[in-house]
Design a protein around this motif. Structure first.
Motif, PDB file in Angstrom:
ATOM      1  N   ASN A  18     -82.267 -35.413  29.902  1.00 56.57           N
ATOM      2  CA  ASN A  18     -82.170 -35.513  31.357  1.00 56.57           C
ATOM      3  C   ASN A  18     -81.548 -34.277  32.005  1.00 56.57           C
ATOM      4  O   ASN A  18     -81.279 -34.276  33.216  1.00 56.57           O
ATOM      5  CB  ASN A  18     -81.436 -36.780  31.784  1.00 56.57           C
ATOM      6  N   HIS A  22     -80.879 -33.664  36.346  1.00 59.96           N
ATOM      7  CA  HIS A  22     -79.586 -33.621  37.020  1.00 59.96           C
ATOM      8  C   HIS A  22     -79.220 -32.203  37.451  1.00 59.96           C
ATOM      9  O   HIS A  22     -79.388 -31.241  36.704  1.00 59.96           O
ATOM     10  CB  HIS A  22     -78.497 -34.178  36.106  1.00 59.96           C
ATOM     11  N   GLU A  73     -83.668 -41.952  31.602  1.00 60.16           N
ATOM     12  CA  GLU A  73     -84.313 -42.336  32.851  1.00 60.16           C
ATOM     13  C   GLU A  73     -85.833 -42.469  32.695  1.00 60.16           C
ATOM     14  O   GLU A  73     -86.469 -41.626  32.047  1.00 60.16           O
ATOM     15  CB  GLU A  73     -84.000 -41.301  33.936  1.00 60.16           C
ATOM     16  N   GLU A  75     -88.250 -41.810  34.599  1.00 57.07           N
ATOM     17  CA  GLU A  75     -89.072 -40.710  35.101  1.00 57.07           C
ATOM     18  C   GLU A  75     -89.282 -39.612  34.060  1.00 57.07           C
ATOM     19  O   GLU A  75     -90.263 -38.867  34.129  1.00 57.07           O
ATOM     20  CB  GLU A  75     -88.494 -40.117  36.392  1.00 57.07           C
TER      21      GLU A  75
END
Length: 264
Positions: A18, A22, A73, A75
């Motif tokens: 991720n 972020h 996540e 996505e």
């Protein structure tokens, strides 16, 4: 045709998958860093997430994106990195390794793992540069990977950007056991290892780096297994006599140093 430009080599810490989502210091660095590099004709990535017993290179013309992780996540699982492969580069790299007695093969049907597509999605978001992945051999150690990098050094004059993608520190037992927050600072046993590595790289202390498990503070603690540091030695070897420069330093989840180095 060979390119007159001598490409640098890089070591990038890719952190957790991720990273691409972020807005951290490492994320912002990678998004800007691509523009500061000479544009390569192709990219060869030694990735910590492609592990084999002997060197292997991906030779698909159209590699898929793979999701070699879980519990992140949703996505992330919809993202792709549709860069082309480069079968000719894979064969060329395998031949260079073979010339120094490092028997290497090519493989098909293995897509881009997150050690490749996560940092490249930030560095080169248009995904229009061909990419080949090189495996690491966790049982063979730093000296073996340094030799692999040295064998691949001629590719730098052929427009190929050689990237080692791993992590400057990588102790997942500590990460999951203590539940560090994303923005947690590095504890002393992590930051002291990072500073020792910076000094050794920038001072050109290759022998010390190869022996980091004995010479660096908390070497085994920061790398209980070596696969995430071995890509550094590929980048270091491919750089020849050129010393490295730390171009980014930050931490994620406390125990993941996200440092990046440019050689040459």
């Amino acid at each position: 045709m060979p390119d007159a430009t001598l490409m640098p080599t890089l070591f990038l810490s890719h952190g957790a998958p991720n990273l691409v989502l972020h807005n951290t210091e490492a994320h912002r660095f990678l998004k800007a860093f691509g523009a500061a590099l000479p544009r390569p004709r192709a990219i060869l990535v030694a990735t910590a997430h492609f592990m084999t017993s002997a060197p292997a290179l991906t030779a698909d013309a159209r590699p898929e994106t793979i999701y070699d992780f879980g519990n992140f996540e949703p996505e992330l699982f919809r993202m792709t990195y549709p860069a082309p492969g480069d079968p000719a580069l894979a064969a060329r790299a395998a031949a260079l390794l073979g010339e120094v007695g490092l028997a290497a093969g090519t493989v098909e049907g293995r897509g881009f793992d997150h050690g490749t597509w996560v940092p490249l999605k930030l560095l080169y978001p248009t995904a229009d540069i061909p990419v080949v992945q090189l495996s690491v051999q966790p049982r063979s150690g730093p000296a073996h990977h340094l030799a692999m990098g040295r064998a691949l050094a001629p590719l730098r004059r052929e427009g190929v950007l050689i990237v080692g993608s791993g992590a400057l520190t990588h102790n997942l037992h500590e990460l999951f056991g203590r539940g560090y927050a994303l923005d947690a600072p590095a504890p002393d046993w992590v930051s002291s290892f990072g500073e020792w590595m910076r000094a050794a790289i920038e001072e050109g202390r290759t022998d010390d780096l190869v022996d980091y498990r004995r010479k660096a503070p908390f070497g085994p603690e920061n790398h209980p297994t070596e696969e995430h540091l071995l890509p550094l030695f590929v980048a270091l070897g491919a750089a020849g006599e050129a010393r490295g420069e730390r171009v980014h330093a930050s931490a994620q989840y406390g125990v993941l140093m996200m440092d990046a180095y440019r050689f040459g």
